[in-house]
Design a protein around this motif. Structure first.
Motif, mmCIF file in Angstrom:
data_model
loop_
_atom_site.group_PDB
_atom_site.id
_atom_site.type_symbol
_atom_site.label_atom_id
_atom_site.label_comp_id
_atom_site.label_asym_id
_atom_site.label_seq_id
_atom_site.Cartn_x
_atom_site.Cartn_y
_atom_site.Cartn_z
ATOM 1 N N CYS B 137 0.843 -1.182 0.000
ATOM 2 C CA CYS B 137 0.000 0.000 0.000
ATOM 3 C C CYS B 137 0.880 1.235 0.000
ATOM 4 O O CYS B 137 1.841 1.310 0.754
ATOM 5 C CB CYS B 137 -0.895 -0.003 1.224
ATOM 6 S SG CYS B 137 -1.757 1.556 1.486
ATOM 7 N N MET B 138 0.533 2.210 -0.834
ATOM 8 C CA MET B 138 1.356 3.407 -0.965
ATOM 9 C C MET B 138 1.127 4.419 0.129
ATOM 10 O O MET B 138 1.859 5.413 0.190
ATOM 11 C CB MET B 138 1.081 4.076 -2.322
ATOM 12 C CG MET B 138 1.372 3.196 -3.508
ATOM 13 S SD MET B 138 3.114 3.046 -3.822
ATOM 14 C CE MET B 138 3.270 1.290 -3.923
ATOM 15 N N GLN B 139 0.098 4.182 0.992
ATOM 16 C CA GLN B 139 -0.220 5.134 2.075
ATOM 17 C C GLN B 139 -0.244 6.555 1.502
ATOM 18 O O GLN B 139 0.425 7.451 1.976
ATOM 19 C CB GLN B 139 0.804 5.040 3.223
ATOM 20 C CG GLN B 139 1.148 3.638 3.674
ATOM 21 C CD GLN B 139 0.041 2.955 4.458
ATOM 22 O OE1 GLN B 139 -0.994 3.549 4.724
ATOM 23 N NE2 GLN B 139 0.254 1.686 4.813
ATOM 24 N N CYS B 140 -1.058 6.733 0.488
ATOM 25 C CA CYS B 140 -1.055 7.969 -0.276
ATOM 26 C C CYS B 140 -1.372 9.181 0.596
ATOM 27 O O CYS B 140 -2.109 9.087 1.570
ATOM 28 C CB CYS B 140 -2.095 7.901 -1.384
ATOM 29 S SG CYS B 140 -1.914 6.467 -2.463
ATOM 30 N N ASP B 141 -0.836 10.308 0.195
ATOM 31 C CA ASP B 141 -1.185 11.549 0.887
ATOM 32 C C ASP B 141 -2.491 12.122 0.374
ATOM 33 O O ASP B 141 -3.079 12.975 1.026
ATOM 34 C CB ASP B 141 -0.057 12.563 0.706
ATOM 35 C CG ASP B 141 1.134 12.244 1.603
ATOM 36 O OD1 ASP B 141 2.265 12.589 1.236
ATOM 37 O OD2 ASP B 141 0.908 11.651 2.672
ATOM 38 N N ASN B 142 -2.936 11.660 -0.796
ATOM 39 C CA ASN B 142 -4.252 12.058 -1.298
ATOM 40 C C ASN B 142 -4.996 10.782 -1.653
ATOM 41 O O ASN B 142 -5.204 10.470 -2.823
ATOM 42 C CB ASN B 142 -4.090 12.959 -2.529
ATOM 43 C CG ASN B 142 -5.420 13.430 -3.070
ATOM 44 O OD1 ASN B 142 -6.424 13.420 -2.358
ATOM 45 N ND2 ASN B 142 -5.456 13.814 -4.338
ATOM 46 N N PRO B 143 -5.386 10.015 -0.634
ATOM 47 C CA PRO B 143 -5.832 8.653 -0.915
ATOM 48 C C PRO B 143 -7.228 8.607 -1.510
ATOM 49 O O PRO B 143 -8.176 9.123 -0.913
ATOM 50 C CB PRO B 143 -5.808 7.978 0.462
ATOM 51 C CG PRO B 143 -5.799 9.069 1.455
ATOM 52 C CD PRO B 143 -5.421 10.330 0.802
ATOM 53 N N PRO B 144 -7.409 7.990 -2.679
ATOM 54 C CA PRO B 144 -8.775 7.863 -3.222
ATOM 55 C C PRO B 144 -9.643 6.975 -2.347
ATOM 56 O O PRO B 144 -10.855 7.181 -2.278
ATOM 57 C CB PRO B 144 -8.553 7.240 -4.603
ATOM 58 C CG PRO B 144 -7.181 6.690 -4.608
ATOM 59 C CD PRO B 144 -6.402 7.436 -3.592
ATOM 60 N N CYS B 145 -9.040 5.988 -1.668
ATOM 61 C CA CYS B 145 -9.850 5.084 -0.858
ATOM 62 C C CYS B 145 -10.485 5.800 0.319
ATOM 63 O O CYS B 145 -11.579 5.423 0.759
ATOM 64 C CB CYS B 145 -8.997 3.928 -0.349
ATOM 65 S SG CYS B 145 -7.503 4.425 0.522
ATOM 66 N N VAL B 146 -9.848 6.838 0.837
ATOM 67 C CA VAL B 146 -10.408 7.542 1.988
ATOM 68 C C VAL B 146 -11.601 8.372 1.574
ATOM 69 O O VAL B 146 -12.631 8.398 2.254
ATOM 70 C CB VAL B 146 -9.331 8.423 2.655
ATOM 71 C CG1 VAL B 146 -9.953 9.329 3.687
ATOM 72 C CG2 VAL B 146 -8.272 7.558 3.296
ATOM 73 N N SER B 147 -11.506 9.050 0.432
ATOM 74 C CA SER B 147 -12.619 9.936 0.089
ATOM 75 C C SER B 147 -13.838 9.176 -0.380
ATOM 76 O O SER B 147 -14.954 9.636 -0.199
ATOM 77 C CB SER B 147 -12.185 10.965 -0.963
ATOM 78 O OG SER B 147 -11.286 10.417 -1.868
#
Lengths: 428, 272, 298
Positions: B137-147
């Protein structure tokens, strides 16, 4: 104990219930009995599938992390978009005052409510924790999530439909009209939120963009018109309640609307494929290729295009073929084609993944086969809708009372009385 | 109890709301202060997520595709043993002579990459530029999964880790479909499960239970060749800070705008 | 409890009163009572009664105001709402406010209890990402946190530190040992999941596989002393790279030795024997000169 139900007094109690049931069955023709029995068999199959799907996490679906959304999602899309379409088409009569569409309101709203509830049932079985959803959307909402909007708007839509139904059949005309207007607004918003669920995903080039919300709204009209074409062809074929010049006019008008909608469907589908294929862009052309030449080709060409669009278009456009039966068959074929359309686009967005998922590399296509449980749930839900609609057609008054029309005087209105005598009911 | 007139009852109902709100706030505040006291009460101080910014660097030049990281993750986090459900996995990318990229991940790389015993060549027979690429997991700073989560079950912690509340997750799979890196999966029932919940979304957590105690994720700890590197980007002397500063790092699929937190060194020229 | 007003008074009130009550035998006739009770001559004369006797006249006079009070005393009622008076209005407001406040508090308490039950039942009330993060941070690790086993296993750790594996952690080969580290003592093994060092462990990293860096030590296993254990030549913790020397063989344990010292087999022999690069064996085992050795050959 005696209660009054839909204008008839009914005895309630085990023995009287059996007696009533036996009496009702005796009053049905053999073909009707066979039809209902077949539907009950399919519903039983669906019930078995549903029971198997209820324990959370049991691997009874064919879904994988690469293709997480399967047949159930496609069926959900089909049912709820049909609901919206039915409301949109019936609003042509009730809100926009087009006389020819005036009689369809009750049938449309009853079928819309049934389809919406079937859609919700299907999605509840796909979700692993449906009860958490009910609390989650209210207590921990996520306004950035298109799925939150979709769930909320469709939930509100169900409430409006129920209000409209209660108003219609309880005789509260103003409430029915209010429910109808609210349902119309929601019927426009809801499929676009559903389209946004697919359209916001950058990583799925087959879905990404503003096309999905617009496409689902357009195909809502298509599926609503197709469903009504089928229903009104049946009204004509079996001389159901309300059959008369008004329903014939309605069928003709629906046929014209359906022709226009099928034309729009051909247009949208063709451009979707052309743009998707153009230039062979990696990541987005694979999805179009999947449907044109890949694993989904058979379903796309045969079912979606030929059966679902081309043959109905011919049936509706050629004057010699545009009979009552022709319109009804066109509607049925369009619905069959829409099954392939929904499952096609849901699959296409996932079986051509741009990257490996959860350690699985799909080269070139991911493999997804709907499991028996998924198929049985969808079949059972469709059978349930057909079963309940058949009973509604038999026991409820699905004709529009003349005084209802807000468009003013209606020339040559219903010939059949509001309550047909018992022997005129029933399927031949 | 004195009976109330309608007016008094209405007034009582209106007054009850601020009473309730006030009591809830007080109780909530009282309860909220307990967990931080309860955890880590021994010699160590409570973990402050705002003080850290966890980073991860994958050096594909060092990765030998042994797959020990995949096994370690499954042991450490009770990930289901199914080879098609992984929090992390290893792929081999091969640049074929005709210019196409061949990607393989047999059993997610968890059993190593096989060698054909007859030809003594790797199974898929690549004859080109190969490299092993660990994925997680890339632990994104703008995660699509969170929004896109409809019930806000997925969230990003202040120290940069994206976690899933498995008590709130409804298992709709929207996050699984939306992840550009395929990092998520739905936990099936009847086997290992990270939190004991089935039918919920799961993904790499950077071994949150280890990093909050100053340790490294399990995959980083077992890696024999320093292909995986973990550290605090707030600390200029941590391994990841040094690597980010000294080496050329890239992220995967930067065009989707997710701002991934995991950086890669030495990726083959053709990206995913 | 229902607040009574003057309009609700019952016909008779058993409540005792200090005022005199009429005798049961006499008819309840206010007018008659008035005429009977007062025995003063003036009242009697006022009502047209005959002049009282001397005995009656001897009784003390009652004031003229007695009759109305006496009439009202027949039924004991509370005096009804007092005349509009400031103190009474405050009292009323106070009572109303108290009742409302008590009701509000009771409603709030009921609401709180209900919400607490709801919270316990569904566990997702409100937004608690920090509580969930805390729950994630409290999982039990399977791999030891510091990765070092040198505290107890000083000898082996020292060997590894002086070998080519000095950058490796123990658990890379030996598997997760957090439980062992927590439960083992000097005398008891505790819970251990040690992978025995075998070819399978070593081959994970050192088998020749495309994609591995060229400078990484890797061998094609099927031609690399197949049948031997890696540890026999390379050691277990003190990893060194060795090539076994070619030697002249002893008369016993031949098959074991061949594995390392004549790895490619023995050349020049009939079918069933493998080829060999060295001719050590050939010096004695020439064709035609067959030495029968214990359980070996042919």
């Amino acid at each position: 104990m005696t209660i009054t139900l839909a204008g008839r007094t009914v005895q309630v109690g085990p023995r009287s219930a059996v007696r009533t049931l036996r009496g009702e069955v005796r009053a049905m023709s053999w073909s009707l009995r066979l039809w209902l029995l077949a539907l009950m068999g399919l519903m039983a199959v669906g019930a078995v599938g549903a029971l198997l799907a209820i324990p959370a996490g049991d691997e009874v679906f064919g879904t994988t992390p690469t293709v997480e959304w399967g047949l159930l999602i496609a069926a959900y899309v089909l049912f709820v978009v049909t609901t919206s379409g039915l409301c949109l088409v019936s609003s042509l009569g009730t809100v926009f005052g087009i006389e020819a569409f005036a009689p369809v309101a009750r049938r449309a709203v009853v079928m819309a409510a049934l389809c919406l509830m079937a859609g919700f049932g299907i999605i509840a079985l796909d979700l692993h924790w449906p009860l958490r959803l009910l609390f989650g959307v209210v207590l921990s909402p996520s306004p950035l999530s298109p799925m939150w909007w979709m769930g909320t708007v469709y939930g509100i839509y169900l409430v409006f439909l129920i209000i409209e139904l209660v108003g219609m059949f309880g005789g509260w005309h103003r409430i029915a009209r209010l429910g109808g207007s609210l349902a119309l607004v929601t019927a426009i918003v809801a499929p676009s939120t559903l389209g946004a669920v697919f359209g916001v995903l950058v990583v799925r080039p087959a879905w990404h963009g503003p096309f999905m919300p617009a496409y689902l709204l357009a195909t809502a009209v298509l599926s609503g018109a197709a469903m009504l074409a089928l229903l009104y062809a049946l009204v004509a074929r079996f001389s159901l309640r309300g059959h008369g010049p008004a329903s014939e006019r309605a069928l003709t008008a629906i046929g014209r609307l359906l022709a226009a909608a099928v034309g729009a469907g051909i247009f949208l589908t063709a451009w979707q494929m052309i743009v998707g294929l153009y230039g062979g862009e990696p990541g987005s052309s694979e999805a179009a290729q999947a449907q044109l030449t890949g694993p989904l080709a058979l379903q796309w060409w045969v079912v979606r295009v030929i059966i679902g669009l081309l043959i109905p278009f011919v049936l509706l456009v050629v004057p010699r073929l545009r009979t009552r039966a022709g319109i009804g068959i066109a509607g049925a074929l369009v619905l069959v084609g829409l099954v392939a359309d929904r499952s096609g686009f849901v699959m296409a967005g996932q079986i051509a993944p741009a990257t490996s998922a959860s350690g699985v590399v799909s080269d070139p296509w991911a493999v997804y086969t709907p499991s028996l449980v998924e198929v049985s749930i969808v079949v059972g839900a469709a059978a349930l809708v057909a079963f309940l609609y058949t009973l509604a057609e038999r026991y409820l008054d699905l004709t529009e009372p003349v005084a209802e029309h807000p468009a003013g005087s209606v020339a040559g209105s219903e010939v059949a009385p509001a309550r047909a005598p018992a022997d005129a009911r029933g399927v031949a | 109890m004195t009976a109330l007139s309608r007016r008094e009852l209405l007034a009582a109902g209106v007054l009850a709301v601020p009473c309730l709100a006030g009591a809830q706030t007080l109780i909530g505040r009282a309860l909220a202060s307990d967990p931080t006291k309860a955890a880590g009460t021994e010699a160590e101080t409570a973990y402050d997520p705002k003080a850290h910014e966890w980073g991860f660097v994958v050096d594909t030049r060092n990765c030998i595709g042994c797959g020990l990281c995949v096994e370690a993750c499954k042991d450490e986090n009770h990930v289901p043993r199914d080879p098609e459900l992984n929090r992390t996995w290893v792929e081999r990318h091969t640049q074929l002579p005709d210019g196409t990229l061949l990607v393989e991940a047999p059993e997610a790389g968890g059993a190593g990459f096989p060698v054909d015993p007859v030809t003594l060549a790797p199974m898929a027979g690549p004859k080109g530029d190969s490299a092993f690429v660990p994925r997680l997991c890339m632990q994104c700073d703008n995660p699509p999964c969170v929004s896109i989560c409809p019930v806000s079950a997925t969230y990003k912690t202040p120290d940069g880790v994206v976690l899933v509340d498995q008590e709130r997750c409804i298992g709709c799979g929207y996050c699984v479909v939306s992840c550009p890196y395929g990092a998520r999966y739905i936990v099936p029932s009847g086997g290992d499960s990270p939190t004991g919940n089935a039918g919920v979304a799961d993904k790499c957590t950077f071994c949150y239970h280890r990093i909050t105690k100053g340790a490294q994720p399990a995959c980083v700890q077992v890696c024999p060749t320093r292909a995986r590197n973990f550290g605090d980007m707030n600390d200029p002397l941590s391994p990841v800070s040094i690597l980010i500063r000294d080496e050329q790092t890239v992220t995967l699929r930067p065009e989707v705008g997710t701002k991934p937190r995991v950086r890669y060194i030495g990726l083959p020229s053709q990206e995913l | 409890m229902y607040r009574r007003t003057r309009h609700d008074r019952p016909a008779t009130d058993p409540q005792p009163s200090s005022l005199p009550t009429p005798e049961p035998t006499t008819p309840v006739d206010p007018q008659a009572a008035i005429t009977v009770a007062p025995t003063d001559a003036a009242a009697a004369v006022a009502h047209g009664a005959p002049a009282p006797t001397d005995a009656a006249a001897a009784q003390p006079l009652r004031p003229a105001v007695t009759p109305p009070i006496a009439a009202a005393s027949l039924v004991a009622v509370d005096p009804g709402p007092p005349a509009p008076h400031r103190r009474g209005r405050f009292r009323r407001t106070f009572v109303v406010l108290t009742r409302t406040a008590v009701a509000a508090v009771l409603l709030a308490v009921t609401g709180l209890v209900g919400l607490a039950l709801f919270d316990m039942a569904y566990a997702q009330f409100g937004s608690h990402p920090d509580k969930d993060a805390l729950a994630w941070s409290e999982h039990t690790p399977a791999y030891s946190l510091d990765g070092g086993c040198a505290g107890c296993h000083t000898v082996e750790a020292g060997h590894v530190r002086g070998s080519w594996h000095k950058d490796l952690r123990c658990e890379t080969c030996h598997g997760p040992q957090a439980l062992h580290a927590a439960t083992a003592t000097r005398t008891e093994l505790g819970d251990v999941a040690v992978e025995p060092p075998s070819r399978d462990i070593c081959r994970r990293c050192h088998e020749r596989v495309a994609g591995r860096p060229a400078d990484f030590p890797q061998v094609i296993l099927s031609t690399h002393y197949e049948g031997a254990e890696c540890a026999q030549c390379h050691g277990v913790h003190q990893i060194i790279a060795v090539t076994p020397p070619l030697i002249s063989h002893p008369r016993t344990n031949l098959p074991d030795c061949i594995v390392c010292h004549a790895p490619e087999g023995i050349k020049g022999l009939p079918d069933g024997h493998k080829a060999s690069t060295d001719a050590v064996c050939m010096t004695c085992h020439k064709p035609g000169k067959r030495l029968e050795l214990d359980g070996v050959l042919e």
